[in-house]
Structures are given as structure tokens and as C-alpha cells.
Write a protein that holds these residues in place. Structure first.
Motif, short mmCIF file in Angstrom:
data_model
loop_
_atom_site.label_atom_id
_atom_site.label_comp_id
_atom_site.label_asym_id
_atom_site.label_seq_id
_atom_site.Cartn_x
_atom_site.Cartn_y
_atom_site.Cartn_z
N SER A 83 -19.58 41.89 -53.42
CA SER A 83 -20.09 40.74 -52.69
C SER A 83 -19.16 39.57 -52.92
O SER A 83 -18.15 39.68 -53.59
CB SER A 83 -21.51 40.38 -53.18
N ASN A 84 -19.52 38.42 -52.39
CA ASN A 84 -18.75 37.21 -52.61
C ASN A 84 -18.85 36.74 -54.05
O ASN A 84 -18.08 35.90 -54.48
CB ASN A 84 -19.23 36.09 -51.68
N PHE A 85 -19.83 37.26 -54.78
CA PHE A 85 -20.04 36.86 -56.16
C PHE A 85 -19.41 37.83 -57.13
O PHE A 85 -18.99 37.46 -58.21
CB PHE A 85 -21.54 36.80 -56.47
N LYS A 142 -10.67 38.00 -56.35
CA LYS A 142 -10.23 37.69 -57.71
C LYS A 142 -10.44 36.23 -58.07
O LYS A 142 -9.77 35.70 -58.95
CB LYS A 142 -8.79 38.11 -57.94
N GLN A 143 -11.36 35.58 -57.38
CA GLN A 143 -11.68 34.19 -57.68
C GLN A 143 -12.81 34.13 -58.69
O GLN A 143 -13.76 34.92 -58.61
CB GLN A 143 -12.12 33.45 -56.41
N LYS A 144 -12.69 33.21 -59.64
CA LYS A 144 -13.76 33.01 -60.61
C LYS A 144 -14.89 32.26 -59.94
O LYS A 144 -14.68 31.20 -59.35
CB LYS A 144 -13.24 32.24 -61.82
N VAL A 145 -16.09 32.81 -60.01
CA VAL A 145 -17.26 32.25 -59.34
C VAL A 145 -18.27 31.81 -60.39
O VAL A 145 -18.51 32.52 -61.36
CB VAL A 145 -17.91 33.31 -58.41
N ARG A 146 -18.84 30.62 -60.18
CA ARG A 146 -19.88 30.12 -61.09
C ARG A 146 -21.06 29.65 -60.27
O ARG A 146 -20.90 28.96 -59.27
CB ARG A 146 -19.35 28.96 -61.94
N VAL A 147 -22.25 30.05 -60.72
CA VAL A 147 -23.49 29.57 -60.12
C VAL A 147 -24.32 28.97 -61.25
O VAL A 147 -24.56 29.63 -62.27
CB VAL A 147 -24.29 30.70 -59.44
N LYS A 148 -24.70 27.72 -61.10
CA LYS A 148 -25.47 27.02 -62.13
C LYS A 148 -26.84 27.66 -62.30
O LYS A 148 -27.49 28.03 -61.32
CB LYS A 148 -25.64 25.54 -61.76
N ALA A 149 -27.28 27.76 -63.54
CA ALA A 149 -28.60 28.32 -63.84
C ALA A 149 -29.68 27.41 -63.26
O ALA A 149 -29.61 26.19 -63.39
CB ALA A 149 -28.77 28.45 -65.35
N ILE A 194 -16.33 27.89 -56.82
CA ILE A 194 -15.20 28.81 -56.93
C ILE A 194 -14.01 28.08 -57.51
O ILE A 194 -13.64 27.00 -57.05
CB ILE A 194 -14.84 29.41 -55.55
N ASP A 195 -13.44 28.68 -58.54
CA ASP A 195 -12.22 28.14 -59.17
C ASP A 195 -11.04 28.60 -58.32
O ASP A 195 -10.62 29.75 -58.41
CB ASP A 195 -12.12 28.66 -60.59
N GLU A 196 -10.53 27.74 -57.49
CA GLU A 196 -9.45 28.09 -56.56
C GLU A 196 -8.18 28.50 -57.28
O GLU A 196 -7.34 29.20 -56.75
CB GLU A 196 -9.16 26.90 -55.62
#
Length: 199
Positions: A83-85, A142-149, A194-196
Motif C-alpha cells: 500500500s502507500n503505507f 521506499k519513502q519513510k511514512v509516518r502517521v501520528k497516533a 512522507i519523508d521526501e
């Protein structure tokens, strides 16, 4: 003349004792020893998550075991969604397990309904927890993905048909569920960062 005695079938310890596989002293454990499952216990998941070799999984037939998700191709290892995540190509088993365990320290699993008995055990299940920490992973680019809790519940449901042998060892798992349902709940506010620079 008396009727012949019939032998009572024995149930393997892993089918009746939630601590059975935790007592496997000869198994190679991923983190040097068995995990603490005092809150939730399921022998198949303990082996899948913490035992390093399929041959140490007492709940499956290692020569026949396959896992099929949503009618796809049979997988001999854990089938992870793209997925995108998340991408299984960019996250190994260890990092994946840590990612989801960190996000939801408790991700309980329960059987809701059982539709048939062995050798094909069909049942409906539920997996749920609370998103206490941020989700951090790598997507298919291969992008680092972050979703806040968000501190809210994550609840997914599905149906599984487990084909088992006479010793109740799993030969095949066929599971149907919406693989994006968890990620929809993780990013329910659509705040995905996303950390570009990570690509």
C-alpha cells in the motif's frame, strides 16, 4: 459379548493449552527466548511471530503449510500487503513486527463465530487494539511514512478457513478480509507524513 472399546482421540497440547508453545525449550526464538503473552495467547501467532524456523512451529505441518489471502497465490511465508503505507519489499519481518507492535502494544485476536469443524475449520475473527504510538514504515516507493497516533481503536474483521490434519496441525490457511481497513483506521484523519529525502 461386550462392545469393543473405542479409543478416545487425544488433543495435541497446542490445541488445548494456550501456553504450549511457550514451553518449547529446543526452539530457536527470534529474541533469545519466548515472549511474554500473559495478556493474549494464541499458539499459532506466537510461533509465527517469534520462532525463527518453520520447523519449530508445532501448530503447522511444515511440509504442507501455505497461507492464502483473499484468493491470491499460496504463500509459504507471511503474506504482507502493499500500500502507500507499507511494502513487504522494503520492510523485513523484524522491522514489520516492531512497527506494528510499537504502534499497538496490544493487538488482541479473538474468534467470533465457528462455522465448521475439522478438517476444514471455518471461522470469523476479529483483531483489535489501540493506536498508542505513531506508525512508521516504508512504502512501495521506499519513502519513510509516518502517521501520528490518534489514541483510538483499530478493529479489523475477517473469515478464515483452516485445513488441518489429524493432529490438528495447519496445512493451509485461507483468509479473507479488507487489507486496507487497518490503514484506513490508522490514517482516519488523512494525516500522513512522507519523508521526501528517504527515497
Amino acid at each position: 459379548m461386550s462392545a469393543p472399546e473405542t479409543a478416545t482421540p487425544t488433543i495435541p497440547d497446542y490445541a488445548g493449552d494456550p501456553n504450549a508453545v511457550l514451553n518449547d525449550t529446543n526452539a530457536v526464538w527470534r529474541h533469545g527466548g519466548p515472549p511474554n503473552y500473559s495478556n493474549t495467547r494464541k499458539n499459532w501467532e506466537i510461533a509465527a511471530s517469534f520462532k525463527s524456523f518453520l520447523t519449530d512451529w508445532r501448530t503447522v505441518d511444515p511440509n504442507k503449510y501455505t497461507f492464502v489471502m483473499n484468493g491470491g497465490e499460496p504463500q509459504s511465508a507471511e503474506h504482507m500487503l502493499r500500500s502507500n503505507f507499507y511494502s513487504p519489499l522494503n520492510n523485513d519481518f523484524e522491522s514489520s513486527h516492531k512497527t506494528f507492535k510499537r504502534m499497538m502494544p496490544t493487538f488482541a485476536w479473538e474468534v467470533l463465530e465457528v462455522y465448521s469443524g475439522p478438517p476444514k475449520v471455518a471461522f470469523k475473527w476479529r483483531h483489535w487494539g489501540v493506536m498508542k504510538n505513531d506508525y512508521v514504515g516504508y512504502n512501495d516507493k521506499k519513502q519513510k511514512v509516518r502517521v501520528k497516533a490518534h489514541g483510538g481503536p483499530i478493529d479489523i474483521q475477517g473469515v478464515t478457513v483452516a485445513t488441518v490434519n489429524g493432529a490438528l496441525k495447519v496445512e493451509k490457511l485461507e483468509t479473507w478480509f479488507d487489507p486496507l481497513s487497518m490503514f484506513k483506521q490508522v490514517s482516519k484523519d488523512n494525516e500522513v507524513f512522507i519523508d521526501e529525502d528517504s527515497a
